[in-house]
Design an enzyme around this catalytic site. Structure first.
Site, PDB file in Angstrom:
ATOM      1  N   ASP A 105      15.406  60.069  24.205  1.00  0.00           N
ATOM      2  CA  ASP A 105      16.857  60.234  24.058  1.00  0.00           C
ATOM      3  C   ASP A 105      17.269  59.872  22.632  1.00  0.00           C
ATOM      4  OD1 ASP A 105      16.955  60.828  26.718  1.00  0.00           O
ATOM      5  OD2 ASP A 105      17.562  58.809  27.346  1.00  0.00           O
TER       6      ASP A 105
HETATM    7  N1  URA Z   1      13.674  57.221  29.716  1.00  0.00           N
HETATM    8  C1  URA Z   1      14.955  57.302  29.283  1.00  0.00           C
HETATM    9  O1  URA Z   1      15.883  57.044  30.034  1.00  0.00           O
HETATM   10  N2  URA Z   1      15.152  57.666  28.005  1.00  0.00           N
HETATM   11  C2  URA Z   1      14.163  57.941  27.121  1.00  0.00           C
HETATM   12  O2  URA Z   1      14.406  58.256  25.957  1.00  0.00           O
HETATM   13  C3  URA Z   1      12.840  57.833  27.603  1.00  0.00           C
HETATM   14  C4  URA Z   1      12.620  57.481  28.909  1.00  0.00           C
END
Ligand code: URA
Length: 254
Positions: A105
């Site tokens: 993310d």
């Molecule tokens: N899980 C999440 O919620 N975000 C990420 O970036 C990676 C794993």
């Protein structure tokens, strides 16, 4: 050793043109294999075949693999319509087109592998090739031992039961931070698991990916993987993960 597969695939992978354009190019009669014109796009190739387009020798594109320590506020997309920071900006001095293996993310920091190896990035799309990732998760309130247990046992999300492989409080001084390992690569998996237990994830940092760690890698920097690391990564992706065996039922004798 490289596997060239078919002639059209080789031309596309070598950066000559797209797979579809390669078919037209081959049919137009300008592609030679070992000195002879080949008109069949699926013509199989051996490793030592010499391929020429308009009498110019085409060499296979070198496969590159980098480990990047992604900062916050960087998107894992190749371009962004809103002109936000993307991961590719960090690799602007590398002429090859690199893709991230999986996604993090925008606000997640940590390790991500970048490569021009299309086979490897495609394999990742299949759930059976999930590999181990370790995250450090900081939450808005202390994580209870009961919830650590729940995460180990499995939590029902909208797309099925998810569980972590291992989890512990990272430090003796704060229960706000946990370190966990998970195989699932589903979208927002960590945030969704914690949301289900009524925690807000304030910080998320991927500290290990397929056994690769951040050692010596500052935030915003990348390094090339060693041949040994690439070999291990390919091996991890080629091994199908079998579901863990169910514990045998205890026979209760009255
Ligand atoms: N899980 C999440 O919620 N975000 C990420 O970036 C990676 C794993």
């Amino acid at each position: 050793m490289t596997t060239k597969n078919s002639l059209s695939k080789f031309l596309a992978q070598s950066g000559v043109c797209s797979r579809r354009a390669a078919t037209d190019l081959i049919k137009s009669g300008v592609v030679k294999v070992n000195g002879k014109v080949v008109l069949e796009p699926f013509h199989p190739l051996a490793d030592d075949d010499s391929i020429k387009v308009n009498n110019k020798r085409i060499l296979p594109e070198q496969k590159l693999y980098f480990l990047f320590n992604k900062p916050k506020d960087v998107l894992c997309t190749l371009s962004d319509t809103k002109d936000r920071n993307t991961i590719t900006a960090f690799f602007r001095n590398i002429p090859e087109r690199l893709y991230p293996i999986g996604r993090l993310d925008r606000n997640t920091t940590g390790l991500i592998v970048m490569t021009n190896d299309g086979d490897l990035t495609q394999k990742l799309a299949h759930p059976k090739f999930n590999i181990a990732k370790t995250y450090q998760v900081t939450t808005h309130k202390p994580v209870t031992d009961e919830h650590l247990e729940k995460l180990l046992k499995g939590i029902k999300l909208e797309d099925g039961y998810m569980k972590v492989d291992s989890i512990r409080h990272t430090s003796l001084h704060s229960k706000h931070i946990v370190t966990l390992t998970i195989h699932s690569g589903k979208k927002h998996i960590i945030k969704r698991l914690f949301k289900e237990l009524r925690y807000f994830v304030e910080k998320l940092d991927r500290i290990s990916f397929a056994g690769l760690t951040k050692k010596g890698l500052e935030v915003g920097f990348f390094r090339a993987l060693t041949d040994k690391e690439v070999e291990k990564l390919k091996k991890d992706f080629s091994e199908e993960k079998k579901p863990a065996a169910k514990p045998a039922l205890k026979k209760i004798v009255a």
